[in-house]
Design an enzyme around this catalytic site. Structure first.
Site, PDB file in Angstrom:
ATOM      1  N   ARG A 130      18.305 -23.132  10.127  1.00  0.00           N
ATOM      2  CA  ARG A 130      17.580 -24.400   9.300  1.00  0.00           C
ATOM      3  C   ARG A 130      16.347 -23.482   9.063  1.00  0.00           C
ATOM      4  NH1 ARG A 130      16.357 -28.784  14.039  1.00  0.00           N
ATOM      5  NH2 ARG A 130      18.174 -29.286  13.520  1.00  0.00           N
ATOM      6  N   ARG A 158       7.643 -28.488  15.064  1.00  0.00           N
ATOM      7  CA  ARG A 158       8.518 -28.258  14.239  1.00  0.00           C
ATOM      8  C   ARG A 158       8.149 -28.399  12.717  1.00  0.00           C
ATOM      9  NH1 ARG A 158      13.867 -29.256  16.257  1.00  0.00           N
ATOM     10  NH2 ARG A 158      14.014 -28.676  18.178  1.00  0.00           N
ATOM     11  N   LYS A 191      10.674 -29.980  22.264  1.00  0.00           N
ATOM     12  CA  LYS A 191      10.395 -29.907  20.849  1.00  0.00           C
ATOM     13  C   LYS A 191       9.258 -30.817  20.446  1.00  0.00           C
ATOM     14  CE  LYS A 191      14.520 -31.643  19.769  1.00  0.00           C
ATOM     15  NZ  LYS A 191      15.720 -32.183  19.248  1.00  0.00           N
ATOM     16  N   LYS A 230       6.978 -32.771  17.055  1.00  0.00           N
ATOM     17  CA  LYS A 230       7.290 -33.201  15.958  1.00  0.00           C
ATOM     18  C   LYS A 230       5.935 -33.847  15.084  1.00  0.00           C
ATOM     19  CE  LYS A 230      12.270 -33.462  15.906  1.00  0.00           C
ATOM     20  NZ  LYS A 230      13.424 -34.219  15.858  1.00  0.00           N
ATOM     21  N   CYS A 236      23.539 -38.716  10.003  1.00  0.00           N
ATOM     22  CA  CYS A 236      23.391 -37.252  10.650  1.00  0.00           C
ATOM     23  C   CYS A 236      24.633 -36.197  10.331  1.00  0.00           C
ATOM     24  CB  CYS A 236      23.084 -37.377  12.072  1.00  0.00           C
ATOM     25  SG  CYS A 236      24.523 -37.718  13.162  1.00  0.00           S
ATOM     26  N   CYS A 250      28.039 -30.472  14.711  1.00  0.00           N
ATOM     27  CA  CYS A 250      27.245 -30.524  15.846  1.00  0.00           C
ATOM     28  C   CYS A 250      27.997 -30.637  17.117  1.00  0.00           C
ATOM     29  CB  CYS A 250      26.566 -31.994  15.677  1.00  0.00           C
ATOM     30  SG  CYS A 250      25.598 -32.255  17.038  1.00  0.00           S
ATOM     31  N   CYS A 267      25.734 -39.485  17.967  1.00  0.00           N
ATOM     32  CA  CYS A 267      25.365 -39.557  19.304  1.00  0.00           C
ATOM     33  C   CYS A 267      24.092 -40.336  19.539  1.00  0.00           C
ATOM     34  CB  CYS A 267      25.622 -38.149  20.001  1.00  0.00           C
ATOM     35  SG  CYS A 267      23.974 -37.490  19.941  1.00  0.00           S
ATOM     36  N   CYS A 280      19.392 -38.375  15.440  1.00  0.00           N
ATOM     37  CA  CYS A 280      18.777 -37.337  14.077  1.00  0.00           C
ATOM     38  C   CYS A 280      18.829 -38.016  12.836  1.00  0.00           C
ATOM     39  CB  CYS A 280      19.852 -36.413  14.090  1.00  0.00           C
ATOM     40  SG  CYS A 280      19.582 -35.291  15.559  1.00  0.00           S
TER      41      CYS A 280
HETATM   42 FE1  SRM Z   1      18.516 -33.584  15.628  1.00  0.00          FE
HETATM   43  C1  SRM Z   1      19.757 -32.013  18.161  1.00  0.00           C
HETATM   44  C2  SRM Z   1      20.680 -32.196  13.773  1.00  0.00           C
HETATM   45  C3  SRM Z   1      16.593 -34.469  13.033  1.00  0.00           C
HETATM   46  C4  SRM Z   1      16.688 -35.717  17.508  1.00  0.00           C
HETATM   47  N1  SRM Z   1      19.808 -32.231  15.932  1.00  0.00           N
HETATM   48  C5  SRM Z   1      20.395 -31.518  17.234  1.00  0.00           C
HETATM   49  C6  SRM Z   1      21.260 -30.573  16.924  1.00  0.00           C
HETATM   50  C7  SRM Z   1      20.482 -29.188  16.720  1.00  0.00           C
HETATM   51  C8  SRM Z   1      22.507 -30.543  17.940  1.00  0.00           C
HETATM   52  C9  SRM Z   1      22.232 -29.618  18.968  1.00  0.00           C
HETATM   53  O1  SRM Z   1      21.279 -29.572  19.845  1.00  0.00           O
HETATM   54  O2  SRM Z   1      23.301 -28.914  19.448  1.00  0.00           O
HETATM   55  C10 SRM Z   1      21.913 -30.998  15.430  1.00  0.00           C
HETATM   56  C11 SRM Z   1      22.564 -30.051  14.691  1.00  0.00           C
HETATM   57  C12 SRM Z   1      23.804 -30.515  13.918  1.00  0.00           C
HETATM   58  C13 SRM Z   1      24.322 -29.623  12.691  1.00  0.00           C
HETATM   59  O3  SRM Z   1      25.547 -29.328  12.888  1.00  0.00           O
HETATM   60  O4  SRM Z   1      23.632 -29.338  11.956  1.00  0.00           O
HETATM   61  C14 SRM Z   1      20.888 -31.927  14.992  1.00  0.00           C
HETATM   62  N2  SRM Z   1      18.675 -33.198  13.649  1.00  0.00           N
HETATM   63  C15 SRM Z   1      19.716 -32.562  13.088  1.00  0.00           C
HETATM   64  C16 SRM Z   1      19.523 -32.991  11.442  1.00  0.00           C
HETATM   65  C17 SRM Z   1      20.108 -31.907  10.685  1.00  0.00           C
HETATM   66  C18 SRM Z   1      20.369 -34.243  11.321  1.00  0.00           C
HETATM   67  C19 SRM Z   1      20.534 -34.287   9.718  1.00  0.00           C
HETATM   68  O5  SRM Z   1      21.711 -34.797   9.410  1.00  0.00           O
HETATM   69  O6  SRM Z   1      19.550 -34.488   8.815  1.00  0.00           O
HETATM   70  C20 SRM Z   1      18.102 -33.013  11.336  1.00  0.00           C
HETATM   71  C21 SRM Z   1      17.349 -31.873  11.123  1.00  0.00           C
HETATM   72  C22 SRM Z   1      15.734 -31.917  11.113  1.00  0.00           C
HETATM   73  C23 SRM Z   1      14.914 -30.727  10.734  1.00  0.00           C
HETATM   74  O7  SRM Z   1      15.207 -30.495   9.526  1.00  0.00           O
HETATM   75  O8  SRM Z   1      14.353 -30.318  11.474  1.00  0.00           O
HETATM   76  C24 SRM Z   1      17.807 -33.600  12.824  1.00  0.00           C
HETATM   77  N3  SRM Z   1      16.886 -34.626  15.390  1.00  0.00           N
HETATM   78  C25 SRM Z   1      16.508 -35.198  14.046  1.00  0.00           C
HETATM   79  C26 SRM Z   1      15.364 -36.275  14.185  1.00  0.00           C
HETATM   80  C27 SRM Z   1      14.778 -37.034  13.278  1.00  0.00           C
HETATM   81  C28 SRM Z   1      13.275 -36.653  13.013  1.00  0.00           C
HETATM   82  O9  SRM Z   1      13.097 -35.633  13.640  1.00  0.00           O
HETATM   83  O10 SRM Z   1      12.764 -37.367  12.180  1.00  0.00           O
HETATM   84  C29 SRM Z   1      15.678 -36.638  15.709  1.00  0.00           C
HETATM   85  C30 SRM Z   1      15.097 -37.995  16.261  1.00  0.00           C
HETATM   86  C31 SRM Z   1      13.416 -37.925  16.346  1.00  0.00           C
HETATM   87  C32 SRM Z   1      13.049 -37.192  17.683  1.00  0.00           C
HETATM   88  O11 SRM Z   1      13.371 -36.144  17.843  1.00  0.00           O
HETATM   89  O12 SRM Z   1      12.773 -37.930  18.637  1.00  0.00           O
HETATM   90  C33 SRM Z   1      16.496 -35.830  16.350  1.00  0.00           C
HETATM   91  N4  SRM Z   1      18.466 -33.701  17.712  1.00  0.00           N
HETATM   92  C34 SRM Z   1      17.650 -34.886  18.313  1.00  0.00           C
HETATM   93  C35 SRM Z   1      17.728 -34.699  19.555  1.00  0.00           C
HETATM   94  C36 SRM Z   1      17.139 -35.716  20.676  1.00  0.00           C
HETATM   95  C37 SRM Z   1      15.939 -35.242  21.072  1.00  0.00           C
HETATM   96  C38 SRM Z   1      15.467 -36.010  22.348  1.00  0.00           C
HETATM   97  O13 SRM Z   1      14.321 -36.596  22.219  1.00  0.00           O
HETATM   98  O14 SRM Z   1      16.079 -36.193  23.371  1.00  0.00           O
HETATM   99  C39 SRM Z   1      18.611 -33.676  19.875  1.00  0.00           C
HETATM  100  C40 SRM Z   1      19.251 -33.115  21.165  1.00  0.00           C
HETATM  101  C41 SRM Z   1      18.176 -32.212  21.946  1.00  0.00           C
HETATM  102  O15 SRM Z   1      17.014 -31.883  21.466  1.00  0.00           O
HETATM  103  O16 SRM Z   1      18.820 -31.890  22.990  1.00  0.00           O
HETATM  104  C42 SRM Z   1      18.869 -33.030  18.536  1.00  0.00           C
HETATM  105 FE1  SF4 Z   2      24.481 -33.941  16.295  1.00  0.00          FE
HETATM  106 FE2  SF4 Z   2      23.891 -36.438  17.730  1.00  0.00          FE
HETATM  107 FE3  SF4 Z   2      22.117 -35.226  16.075  1.00  0.00          FE
HETATM  108 FE4  SF4 Z   2      24.168 -36.312  15.129  1.00  0.00          FE
HETATM  109  S1  SF4 Z   2      22.398 -37.578  16.313  1.00  0.00           S
HETATM  110  S2  SF4 Z   2      23.425 -34.496  14.441  1.00  0.00           S
HETATM  111  S3  SF4 Z   2      25.895 -36.065  16.512  1.00  0.00           S
HETATM  112  S4  SF4 Z   2      22.854 -34.401  17.926  1.00  0.00           S
END
Ligand code: SRM
Ligand code: SF4
Length: 572
Positions: free
Chosen positions: A81, A150, A216, A218, A437, A443, A482, A486
């Site tokens: 990323r 981030r 993390k 944000k 997502c 993922c 899930c 995201c």
């Molecule tokens: Fe996310 C984890 C993809 C935005 C909340 N996110 C992940 C992981 C890295 C899975 C992992 O931990 O093994 C995913 C990778 C999937 C893949 O194969 O690429 C993933 N997140 C994404 C992306 C690529 C989704 C998309 O389709 O665009 C976004 C990348 C953002 C970036 O460029 O930095 C993405 N993730 C978000 C957002 C939206 C936002 O930030 O505006 C959220 C919700 C906002 C928040 O953080 O509260 C988000 N991602 C999570 C979480 C839950 C965190 C939590 O509070 O519990 C995880 C799981 C974790 O961190 O353990 C996670």
């Molecule tokens: Fe993966 Fe869940 Fe984030 Fe979708 S919402 S990219 S399934 S961690």
């Protein structure tokens, strides 16, 4: 300065805290394990550190069972990323990402919900070359993932007004100034010489310290009336306040977040709350001190409760505000008036300041690829070759071809037409307002499909939409594989969270401007039931809505969702 009265939760530190502590500022044994040729993977401890370098070890889940049967190790590969403040990339940088995706990745680029590029499918042996090429293009992947601040987002259309340009500069400054200071990234990936002496902690990581953050963090900046970045979903959100055409400052919102776990009431999405107003020159100081509050009082024992939203809820909003003011040595002003219209993007050509044009392109699911009948990746590459402005990746997974001069507009428009690139206007407004997502196959946390399935589900929802004259109705629809959220499902007027293959929890009732969370409507349902539900609710919306009433508001007024409207009651 740690307040003697406030306390972080008791309990043994989580294993990730140990890994960070023992890592020598995020180095671990990454340099060595990346050279090991026996496995395409890396050990868990190093993978935890890898995130701070912008990457995750993944495996292709479509191949998992077959490889297990054949007694092969999983099809390991890395996701990478990029850190791209405000989503702004030069055409030369677009070309580099385009080429790297083909050379080392899976031939596609994912435009993420935080305005940046992700590449998937990079093999371990190609990681260093990929990161070096990204670095040569003047981009990096530092702190794109991990327990740090981030990618800083901001409203995507900076050329619509001078304000946007100014706000972008603030987003960039915050992103740069809040970076970790360790040289680990430069040593491991860019072959920087190691310094022999062991410097003091204060020199290595003056803000983060050796343990970095509990989780993390944000930051996003919205420019009303656009709330494209979903400012209330950020740990720390800033709302630009414009008076007499001038940026006078920002309202500050703290404690937003989307993630939760199925069946665990101690985890929940939360809206950030506005605590005051600051002037532009105070922005960095506010961000710095908010981050250090989370550093000092966040939960380092239970990662599921470690986000800043839980720290704010545990300590209390007023206490956190007072602590922030104590650290700043001055008080925040009263929050100023603002108004948001929407959290989606505006598509097509728009003329901005200094006679420059921008074209917002609809990228379904944020996936830039060459499909059989739609050569999106090639088309964007050809545009990047002639474009002299820049690209803006949006927080709705789209891209803006921005800062186009009137002379260049003709050529770019020709390429748009030649490759059939679309502003999405031939689709329903619902599809244009969709986000999904990544989910399967990359993922590791996905419980159900999202990006690969939502377009097909929308084909079917569109039949209901068309039959009821709702084609031009912008209803935000978001799907995640899930509950991590995201694609910010909890702020979609229609939201789906994957539970198991083909099964989703269905949510309704978020506000169109991103100011109210949704609420669960149905649990664990498949496609037939989803269509049955929408087949009843959408026709009611078409018939019974009041003028200008958004879908999310309607389902509450009509009693379909029995929710209070303060946005605090989102539960499974
Ligand atoms: Fe996310 C984890 C993809 C935005 C909340 N996110 C992940 C992981 C890295 C899975 C992992 O931990 O093994 C995913 C990778 C999937 C893949 O194969 O690429 C993933 N997140 C994404 C992306 C690529 C989704 C998309 O389709 O665009 C976004 C990348 C953002 C970036 O460029 O930095 C993405 N993730 C978000 C957002 C939206 C936002 O930030 O505006 C959220 C919700 C906002 C928040 O953080 O509260 C988000 N991602 C999570 C979480 C839950 C965190 C939590 O509070 O519990 C995880 C799981 C974790 O961190 O353990 C996670
Ligand atoms: Fe993966 Fe869940 Fe984030 Fe979708 S919402 S990219 S399934 S961690």
């Amino acid at each position: 300065m740690v307040n003697q009265i406030l306390k972080a939760p008791d309990g043994p530190p989580s294993d990730v805290e140990r890994i960070k502590r023992e890592s020598n500022y995020l180095r671990g044994t990454l340099a060595e394990v990346m050279q090991d040729r026996i496995s395409a993977g890396i050990p868990d401890d190093d993978n935890r550190l890898m995130k701070h370098h912008g990457s995750y070890l993944q495996d292709d889940r479509d191949l998992r069972n077959e490889r297990q049967k054949q007694k092969l190790e999983p099809a390991y590969q890395f996701m990478l990323r990029v850190r791209l403040p405000g989503g702004v990339a030069a055409p030369s940088q677009w070309l580099v990402m385009d080429e790297l995706a083909d050379k080392y990745g899976n031939g596609t680029l994912k435009l993420t919900t935080r305005e940046t590029f992700q590449m998937h499918g990079i093999l371990k042996w190609n990681m260093k070359s990929t990161i070096q090429a990204i670095h040569e293009s003047l981009l990096d992947t530092i702190a794109a993932c991990g327990d740090v601040n981030r990618n800083v987002m901001c409203t995507s259309n900076p050329y619509q007004s001078e304000i946007h340009a100014e706000v972008y500069e603030w987003a960039k400054k915050l992103s740069d100034d809040l970076l970790p200071r360790t040289r680990a990234y430069h040593e491991i990936w860019l072959d920087e010489e190691k310094v022999a002496s062991t410097p003091e902690v204060e020199e290595v990581e003056p803000m983060y310290g050796p343990l970095y953050l509990p989780r993390k963090f944000k930051i996003g900046i919205a420019v009303p009336p656009e709330n494209d970045i979903d400012v209330f979903s950020q740990d720390l959100g800033f709302i630009a306040i414009v008076e007499d055409g001038k940026l006078v400052g920002f309202n500050v919102a703290i404690g937003g977040g989307m993630g939760m776990s199925h069946g665990d009431k101690a985890t929940y999405p939360q809206l950030g709350k506005v605590i005051g107003f600051v002037q532009p020159h105070q922005l960095y100081e506010v961000a710095y001190n908010t981050i250090t509050i989370q550093r000092d009082y966040g939960n380092r024992s239970e990662r599921k409760n470690a986000r800043f939203k839980y720290t704010v809820d545990r300590l209390g909003l007023q206490t956190v505000k007072e602590e922030l003011e104590a650290r700043l040595g001055w008080k925040l002003d009263e929050a100023r008036e603002y108004h948001f219209d929407r959290n989606g993007d505006r598509y097509g050509w728009v003329k901005g300041i200094q006679g420059k044009w921008q074209f917002t392109l609809f990228v379904e699911g944020g996936r830039v690829a060459d499909f059989d009948d739609y050569k999106l990746k090639t088309g964007l590459r050809e545009i990047a070759k002639v474009h002299t402005g820049d690209f803006r990746l949006t927080s709705n997974q789209n891209v803006i071809i921005a800062n186009v001069s009137s002379q260049k507009k003709k050529k770019i428009n020709e390429l748009i037409e030649q490759y059939g690139l679309t502003d999405g206007k031939q689709y329903s407004a619902l599809r244009r307002s969709s986000m999904a997502c990544v989910a399967l196959p990359t993922c590791g946390l996905a419980m159900a499909e999202a990006e690969r399935y939502l377009p097909r589900l929308i084909d079917k929802i569109d039949e209901i939409v068309d039959a009821n004259g709702l084609r031009d109705e912008e209803i935000t629809i978001r799907m995640t594989g899930c509950p991590n959220g995201c694609a910010r499902h909890a702020l979609g007027e229609i939201g789906f969270i994957g539970k198991s293959p083909g099964k989703y929890n269905m949510y309704l009732g978020a506000a169109h401007d991103g100011s109210r969370l949704s609420k669960m409507h149905r649990e664990n349902i498949g496609e037939d039931e989803i269509l049955k539900e929408l087949g009843e609710i959408l026709p009611r919306y078409a018939k019974e809505r009041e003028e200008g009433e958004h879908f999310g508001d309607f389902v509450i007024r009509a009693g379909i969702i029995k929710a209070t409207t303060d946005g605090t009651n989102f539960h499974e």
